[in-house]
Design a protein around this motif. Structure first.
Motif, PDB file in Angstrom:
ATOM      1  N   VAL A 291      30.277  46.889  54.393  1.00 35.86           N
ATOM      2  CA  VAL A 291      31.038  47.265  53.276  1.00 35.86           C
ATOM      3  C   VAL A 291      30.411  46.781  51.819  1.00 35.86           C
ATOM      4  O   VAL A 291      30.606  47.698  50.828  1.00 35.86           O
ATOM      5  CB  VAL A 291      32.312  46.436  53.399  1.00 35.86           C
ATOM      6  CG1 VAL A 291      33.303  46.648  52.186  1.00 35.86           C
ATOM      7  CG2 VAL A 291      33.140  46.792  54.575  1.00 35.86           C
ATOM      8  N   LYS A 292      29.743  45.792  51.976  1.00 34.18           N
ATOM      9  CA  LYS A 292      28.889  45.481  50.675  1.00 34.18           C
ATOM     10  C   LYS A 292      28.161  46.710  50.115  1.00 34.18           C
ATOM     11  O   LYS A 292      27.747  46.804  48.985  1.00 34.18           O
ATOM     12  CB  LYS A 292      28.289  43.796  50.815  1.00 34.18           C
ATOM     13  CG  LYS A 292      29.371  42.903  50.981  1.00 34.18           C
ATOM     14  CD  LYS A 292      28.512  41.817  50.950  1.00 34.18           C
ATOM     15  CE  LYS A 292      29.445  40.496  51.071  1.00 34.18           C
ATOM     16  NZ  LYS A 292      28.699  39.044  51.235  1.00 34.18           N
ATOM     17  N   LEU A 293      27.370  46.796  51.131  1.00 34.85           N
ATOM     18  CA  LEU A 293      26.098  48.060  51.089  1.00 34.85           C
ATOM     19  C   LEU A 293      26.953  49.316  50.457  1.00 34.85           C
ATOM     20  O   LEU A 293      26.347  50.015  49.509  1.00 34.85           O
ATOM     21  CB  LEU A 293      25.375  48.251  52.235  1.00 34.85           C
ATOM     22  CG  LEU A 293      24.416  49.387  52.479  1.00 34.85           C
ATOM     23  CD1 LEU A 293      23.428  49.125  51.186  1.00 34.85           C
ATOM     24  CD2 LEU A 293      23.784  49.731  53.849  1.00 34.85           C
ATOM     25  N   LEU A 294      27.879  49.598  50.959  1.00 31.99           N
ATOM     26  CA  LEU A 294      28.643  50.902  50.808  1.00 31.99           C
ATOM     27  C   LEU A 294      29.083  51.018  49.462  1.00 31.99           C
ATOM     28  O   LEU A 294      29.175  51.734  48.693  1.00 31.99           O
ATOM     29  CB  LEU A 294      29.731  51.306  51.584  1.00 31.99           C
ATOM     30  CG  LEU A 294      29.376  51.832  53.439  1.00 31.99           C
ATOM     31  CD1 LEU A 294      30.520  51.836  54.020  1.00 31.99           C
ATOM     32  CD2 LEU A 294      28.546  52.886  52.970  1.00 31.99           C
ATOM     33  N   GLY A 295      29.584  49.790  49.026  1.00 27.93           N
ATOM     34  CA  GLY A 295      30.275  49.474  47.891  1.00 27.93           C
ATOM     35  C   GLY A 295      29.197  49.432  46.584  1.00 27.93           C
ATOM     36  O   GLY A 295      29.369  49.809  45.475  1.00 27.93           O
ATOM     37  N   SER A 296      27.843  49.082  47.143  1.00 27.64           N
ATOM     38  CA  SER A 296      26.996  49.179  45.968  1.00 27.64           C
ATOM     39  C   SER A 296      26.266  50.446  45.959  1.00 27.64           C
ATOM     40  O   SER A 296      25.788  50.776  44.911  1.00 27.64           O
ATOM     41  CB  SER A 296      25.727  47.933  46.572  1.00 27.64           C
ATOM     42  OG  SER A 296      25.174  48.539  47.731  1.00 27.64           O
TER      43      SER A 296
END
Length: 483
Positions: A291-296
């Protein structure tokens, strides 16, 4: 074309030369004139060259700096905007689905469901759902171009004539439902222009979450589809006996397609995966690494990832997406330049140095200043749907954004539900050829529609849509956006 162009130039010139009316500043007057001139030209002539002209004049106005430095700043900021870049990649990614032929299989799937055999209202419901889905994935224009010939063939096979009452009802409903599906994805087409302008005017302090936005469109669209079918059955009451002969197997035989190839299957899997990747941060725990990756990555990053993958993978010696070929046929330069000009102009006119926001409050305060919440919403939504029947829908929504932001601040109302209600409502406009490009197509098909048919069946549905958005859509938007 020359007459409309002259009117557009005159609008710009009047504001450029007239003295500023306080609290508008001289630069504010110029920018308002440029923007209103662009809106008029977008609605009557074209989107591409008026956008270039508008950016040129903003550079000339001195808003971004003097001389070449100002012109360069406008170009770099306008075309370097993340929304403009995102638009380019997403138009290619979604356009590839149409390019490889996926949309034909989607249309055929809806038309060959066994539930429609011998059931007229089941046929209408499934057919209209097909219109809606194709419109959300590509555009109302693609939906109509794909389904017009198929539906005309079906009507001929069933013996339905133009003189039969069900004929205009069926086709007006087809257009209406294709139109309401258009704004479903917030990162596509003209609705992206409006959302980007809203983001620019709020300086990024009020990001619009995708999932509630899409939920609002889906719920309101399904409600309108059910209402239209109810109106057909209980109010319009055409003779539908000929539709009882509808046969899914016969349609399957008439609309034969070869088995899907590997390229088409991959694209059919990529698109829902792409959408899921964008929506995942909305419903998955923020602590997860993915989720952190997709958000970034954001929408741009996810789109670039899939474009790179699909251009790299080769089947039979050819890439799944040939970027140059897909971009040549699917990239809408009109929309691309419209986004660049509209987003930059929206950001410019909302800047405090222009005095536009203060002027809007001063001008409309006698009407809206003491209005209750629902009266304010009703006035704005009514103005949106009326005016956008005579002007570009996205541009009209952008014009209303400063009013929404100014008076929401004054009245203590949450701006996102109202702004998103207007954003989706303007796409219901269908009562004049100027309402949108696909409305022009509809009015141009004299072999299918007559103007009186469009008004007779379209006007009630547009009116119902307006009332639904005021009394159901706005409270629903407040709930979905947590306002």
């Amino acid at each position: 074309m020359y007459i409309h162009s002259a009117i557009g130039f005159a609008i710009m010139a009047i504001f450029w030369l007239a003295p500023a009316a306080a609290p508008l500043t001289p630069i504010g007057m110029k920018l308002v004139g440029i923007f209103l001139g662009m809106v008029y030209l977008w609605s009557t002539v074209s989107c591409l060259w008026p956008s270039v002209l508008g950016l040129f004049l903003i550079g000339l106005s001195g808003f971004a700096g003097q001389g070449f430095a100002g012109m360069k700043a406008v170009v770099l900021t306008g075309f370097g905007n993340d929304t403009v870049v995102m638009m380019l990649f997403i138009m290619v990614l979604f356009g590839a689905m149409d390019e490889v032929g996926c949309t034909q299989y989607i249309a055929r799937w809806f038309l060959t469901r066994k539930i429609i055999t011998g059931r007229p209202f089941a046929f209408l419901a499934v057919f209209y759902l097909g219109c809606y889905v194709l419109s959300t994935l590509v555009s109302p224009i693609t939906s109509l171009l794909l389904l017009w010939p198929v539906s005309l063939k079906i009507m001929k096979t069933l013996g339905v004539e133009r003189t039969d009452k069900i004929w205009p009802i069926f086709f007006v409903g087809m257009f209406f439902i294709s139109a309401i599906g258009m704004p479903f994805f917030p990162f596509l087409s003209a609705q992206l222009v409006v959302l980007s302008a809203f983001d620019a005017m709020t300086k990024g302090t009020m990001p619009v979450p995708y999932l509630p936005y899409m939920a609002l469109n889906f719920i309101m669209s399904m409600l309108l589809i059910v209402t239209f079918l109810g109106a057909v059955k209980f109010i319009f009451r055409p003779d539908i006996s000929k539709l009882k002969a509808i046969d899914a197997e016969r349609i399957a035989e008439q609309e034969k397609l070869p088995p899907m190839n590997i390229q088409q299957k991959i694209m059919m899997a990529v698109l829902p995966t792409f959408i899921l990747m964008l929506l995942a941060p909305s419903f998955l725990p923020k602590s997860l690494a993915i989720v952190k990756l997709l958000g970034s990555l954001g929408t741009i990053g996810v789109a670039m990832f899939w474009i790179a993958i699909l251009c790299f993978i080769r089947i039979g010696g050819k890439p799944i997406i040939n970027f140059k070929e897909v971009a040549y046929r699917q990239l809408s330069w009109d929309v691309f330049f419209l986004v660049a000009a509209a987003v930059y102009a929206a950001n410019a006119i909302s800047h405090e140095s222009t005095g536009v926001n203060a002027f809007v409050i001063q001008l409309l305060n006698p009407i809206l200043g003491d209005a209750s919440e629902m009266v304010f919403v009703a006035i704005l939504f009514t103005a949106a749907i009326v005016l956008t029947n005579f002007a570009n829908n996205a541009a009209m929504a952008i014009i209303l954004m400063p009013i929404i932001l100014a008076f929401c601040g004054q009245l203590g109302l949450p701006p996102i539900p109202i702004a998103m209600g207007v954003t989706q409502l303007v796409f219901l406009a269908m009562l004049t050829p100027a309402a949108c490009p696909h409305a022009s197509m509809m009015f141009g098909r004299k072999d299918i529609y007559e103007v009186k048919d469009i008004m007779k069946y379209g006007f009630p549905m547009v009116t119902i849509g307006l009332l639904y958005f005021i009394f159901i859509g706005y409270p629903l938007a407040k709930f979905l956006f947590g306002a």
